[in-house]
Design a protein around this motif. Structure first.
Motif, PDB file in Angstrom:
ATOM      1  N   GLU A  98     -19.605   6.285 -29.625  1.00  0.00           N
ATOM      2  CA  GLU A  98     -19.698   7.048 -28.383  1.00  0.00           C
ATOM      3  C   GLU A  98     -18.907   6.375 -27.270  1.00  0.00           C
ATOM      4  O   GLU A  98     -18.389   7.045 -26.371  1.00  0.00           O
ATOM      5  CB  GLU A  98     -21.151   7.255 -27.961  1.00  0.00           C
ATOM      6  N   ASN A  99     -18.757   5.052 -27.351  1.00  0.00           N
ATOM      7  CA  ASN A  99     -17.925   4.350 -26.375  1.00  0.00           C
ATOM      8  C   ASN A  99     -16.444   4.480 -26.705  1.00  0.00           C
ATOM      9  O   ASN A  99     -15.618   4.696 -25.812  1.00  0.00           O
ATOM     10  CB  ASN A  99     -18.331   2.875 -26.312  1.00  0.00           C
ATOM     11  N   TRP A 100     -16.090   4.338 -27.977  1.00  0.00           N
ATOM     12  CA  TRP A 100     -14.690   4.518 -28.358  1.00  0.00           C
ATOM     13  C   TRP A 100     -14.215   5.923 -28.007  1.00  0.00           C
ATOM     14  O   TRP A 100     -13.092   6.116 -27.543  1.00  0.00           O
ATOM     15  CB  TRP A 100     -14.526   4.284 -29.862  1.00  0.00           C
ATOM     16  N   GLU A 101     -15.077   6.881 -28.248  1.00  0.00           N
ATOM     17  CA  GLU A 101     -14.755   8.281 -27.957  1.00  0.00           C
ATOM     18  C   GLU A 101     -14.324   8.453 -26.505  1.00  0.00           C
ATOM     19  O   GLU A 101     -13.275   9.050 -26.214  1.00  0.00           O
ATOM     20  CB  GLU A 101     -15.988   9.125 -28.268  1.00  0.00           C
ATOM     21  N   SER A 102     -15.103   7.930 -25.590  1.00  0.00           N
ATOM     22  CA  SER A 102     -14.790   8.111 -24.174  1.00  0.00           C
ATOM     23  C   SER A 102     -13.547   7.332 -23.770  1.00  0.00           C
ATOM     24  O   SER A 102     -12.736   7.805 -22.961  1.00  0.00           O
ATOM     25  CB  SER A 102     -15.983   7.684 -23.312  1.00  0.00           C
ATOM     26  N   GLY A 109      -5.921  11.430 -22.261  1.00  0.00           N
ATOM     27  CA  GLY A 109      -5.799  12.352 -21.136  1.00  0.00           C
ATOM     28  C   GLY A 109      -4.952  11.775 -20.020  1.00  0.00           C
ATOM     29  O   GLY A 109      -4.153  12.486 -19.389  1.00  0.00           O
ATOM     30  N   TYR A 110      -5.098  10.480 -19.782  1.00  0.00           N
ATOM     31  CA  TYR A 110      -4.338   9.823 -18.717  1.00  0.00           C
ATOM     32  C   TYR A 110      -2.839   9.835 -19.013  1.00  0.00           C
ATOM     33  O   TYR A 110      -2.019  10.137 -18.140  1.00  0.00           O
ATOM     34  CB  TYR A 110      -4.843   8.393 -18.563  1.00  0.00           C
ATOM     35  N   VAL A 111      -2.486   9.528 -20.264  1.00  0.00           N
ATOM     36  CA  VAL A 111      -1.070   9.544 -20.643  1.00  0.00           C
ATOM     37  C   VAL A 111      -0.483  10.941 -20.463  1.00  0.00           C
ATOM     38  O   VAL A 111       0.633  11.107 -19.949  1.00  0.00           O
ATOM     39  CB  VAL A 111      -0.904   9.058 -22.097  1.00  0.00           C
ATOM     40  N   LEU A 112      -1.230  11.962 -20.862  1.00  0.00           N
ATOM     41  CA  LEU A 112      -0.744  13.334 -20.710  1.00  0.00           C
ATOM     42  C   LEU A 112      -0.637  13.748 -19.243  1.00  0.00           C
ATOM     43  O   LEU A 112       0.368  14.328 -18.816  1.00  0.00           O
ATOM     44  CB  LEU A 112      -1.683  14.298 -21.443  1.00  0.00           C
ATOM     45  N   LEU A 113      -1.669  13.460 -18.463  1.00  0.00           N
ATOM     46  CA  LEU A 113      -1.678  13.894 -17.067  1.00  0.00           C
ATOM     47  C   LEU A 113      -0.588  13.213 -16.249  1.00  0.00           C
ATOM     48  O   LEU A 113       0.013  13.835 -15.365  1.00  0.00           O
ATOM     49  CB  LEU A 113      -3.051  13.628 -16.446  1.00  0.00           C
ATOM     50  N   ALA A 166      -1.472  10.076 -30.729  1.00  0.00           N
ATOM     51  CA  ALA A 166      -2.200   9.006 -31.414  1.00  0.00           C
ATOM     52  C   ALA A 166      -3.528   8.721 -30.722  1.00  0.00           C
ATOM     53  O   ALA A 166      -4.574   8.585 -31.378  1.00  0.00           O
ATOM     54  CB  ALA A 166      -1.345   7.740 -31.459  1.00  0.00           C
ATOM     55  N   LEU A 167      -3.513   8.644 -29.403  1.00  0.00           N
ATOM     56  CA  LEU A 167      -4.746   8.361 -28.666  1.00  0.00           C
ATOM     57  C   LEU A 167      -5.765   9.485 -28.835  1.00  0.00           C
ATOM     58  O   LEU A 167      -6.965   9.225 -29.005  1.00  0.00           O
ATOM     59  CB  LEU A 167      -4.424   8.154 -27.187  1.00  0.00           C
ATOM     60  N   LEU A 168      -5.297  10.727 -28.804  1.00  0.00           N
ATOM     61  CA  LEU A 168      -6.222  11.851 -28.940  1.00  0.00           C
ATOM     62  C   LEU A 168      -6.730  11.995 -30.376  1.00  0.00           C
ATOM     63  O   LEU A 168      -7.862  12.447 -30.590  1.00  0.00           O
ATOM     64  CB  LEU A 168      -5.549  13.140 -28.471  1.00  0.00           C
ATOM     65  N   LEU A 169      -5.928  11.598 -31.351  1.00  0.00           N
ATOM     66  CA  LEU A 169      -6.413  11.599 -32.735  1.00  0.00           C
ATOM     67  C   LEU A 169      -7.499  10.539 -32.927  1.00  0.00           C
ATOM     68  O   LEU A 169      -8.495  10.774 -33.624  1.00  0.00           O
ATOM     69  CB  LEU A 169      -5.252  11.350 -33.701  1.00  0.00           C
ATOM     70  N   ILE A 170      -7.313   9.374 -32.310  1.00  0.00           N
ATOM     71  CA  ILE A 170      -8.363   8.351 -32.383  1.00  0.00           C
ATOM     72  C   ILE A 170      -9.618   8.845 -31.668  1.00  0.00           C
ATOM     73  O   ILE A 170     -10.744   8.596 -32.119  1.00  0.00           O
ATOM     74  CB  ILE A 170      -7.867   7.024 -31.781  1.00  0.00           C
ATOM     75  N   PHE A 175     -15.059  10.825 -32.019  1.00  0.00           N
ATOM     76  CA  PHE A 175     -16.012  11.906 -31.739  1.00  0.00           C
ATOM     77  C   PHE A 175     -16.810  12.239 -32.999  1.00  0.00           C
ATOM     78  O   PHE A 175     -18.038  12.382 -32.956  1.00  0.00           O
ATOM     79  CB  PHE A 175     -15.255  13.138 -31.236  1.00  0.00           C
ATOM     80  N   VAL A 176     -16.103  12.337 -34.125  1.00  0.00           N
ATOM     81  CA  VAL A 176     -16.780  12.614 -35.396  1.00  0.00           C
ATOM     82  C   VAL A 176     -17.704  11.455 -35.765  1.00  0.00           C
ATOM     83  O   VAL A 176     -18.841  11.663 -36.216  1.00  0.00           O
ATOM     84  CB  VAL A 176     -15.751  12.872 -36.509  1.00  0.00           C
TER      85      VAL A 176
END
Length: 255
Positions: A98-102, A109-113, A166-170, A175-176
């Protein structure tokens, strides 16, 4: 009868032991190996420090989590479990993922934004009015450029967005992991408290408990990044690439 001087002259000189070629090679190899290791640590010091801290804190989390979990088991009259068994438990998996997920949601999100949005005056923002940097143009590729840039086509399209992907896949994997670990932890807790039958991961996904765990981490991650973005407008950290140089005006955007 020879004099003392004559005896001294007649005594053969002692030769200092010489190192064999193999010994010299071995010593030289050890010296080169030590220098190479020091050079590697210097070149990768930031990553080594981060991953070393991660390993230490994860180990400590597992130890303290194990103790906490056993205290909870004892309260319900159950037998405590060993540390290896705890590492395979839902309690530990849920807490870790749950911590890795966040974290990875925040970073992805930061890289994309930051590719599309600007914050005037922030060291974390690209300069105002900038779209692609000159070096982002694949027509300027050199023989030293990464192979997807030289090949072009689909590999280039993927590579241009590979960091956020890569970050969003991790994040998705975490999340899973959070969902599965949380389901196991929830079922174990319910079995101890009331003997209720287990639920599926899909059912746990629909509980407020799961989303409460996620949201309490997500909000804190985006708060931290937003705070860094705003504070970097007016505050400085000498020698850090995350800060603007000390002498530049607050209105300058980008580091």
């Amino acid at each position: 009868m020879p004099t003392r001087l004559a005896w001294a002259d007649a005594t053969p000189a002692r030769r200092l032991p010489t190192r064999r070629r193999g010994q010299r090679t071995e010593i030289g190899s050890r010296a080169e190996g030590g220098a190479g290791m020091r050079r590697w640590l210097r070149d990768n010091g930031l990553a080594v420090a981060m991953f070393a801290a991660f390993a230490v804190f994860l180990l400590l989390q597992s130890v303290f989590g194990w103790q906490t979990h056993n205290e909870e088991l004892t309260e319900f009259g159950a037998d405590p479990i060993g540390w290896p068994a705890y590492l395979a438990s839902g309690h530990f998996a849920e807490a870790v993922f749950e911590n890795w997920e966040s974290e990875f949601l925040q970073m992805g999100g930061y890289v994309l934004l930051t590719a599309y949005l600007v914050q005037r005056g922030s060291a974390e923002s690209k300069p105002e009015g900038q779209t692609d940097r000159p070096e982002d143009d694949e027509r300027r590729a050199t023989p030293e450029s990464p192979w997807p840039v030289r090949v072009g086509g689909l590999p280039l399209v993927v590579y241009r967005n590979s960091l956020s992907l890569a970050l969003l896949l991790i994040f998705a994997g975490s999340f899973v992991g959070h969902l599965l670990g949380g389901t196991a932890a929830y079922n174990a807790e319910q079995a101890l408290e009331s003997g209720a039958p287990p639920i599926s991961a899909w059912q746990f996904l629909g509980t407020s408990d799961f989303w409460f765990q996620s949201m309490q981490n997500w909000q804190s991650e985006f708060l931290a990044v937003g705070t860094l973005i705003v504070l970097s407008i007016v505050l400085r950290q000498h020698a850090s690439p995350e800060s603007k140089p000390v002498t530049v005006p607050h209105a300058q955007t980008g580091s």
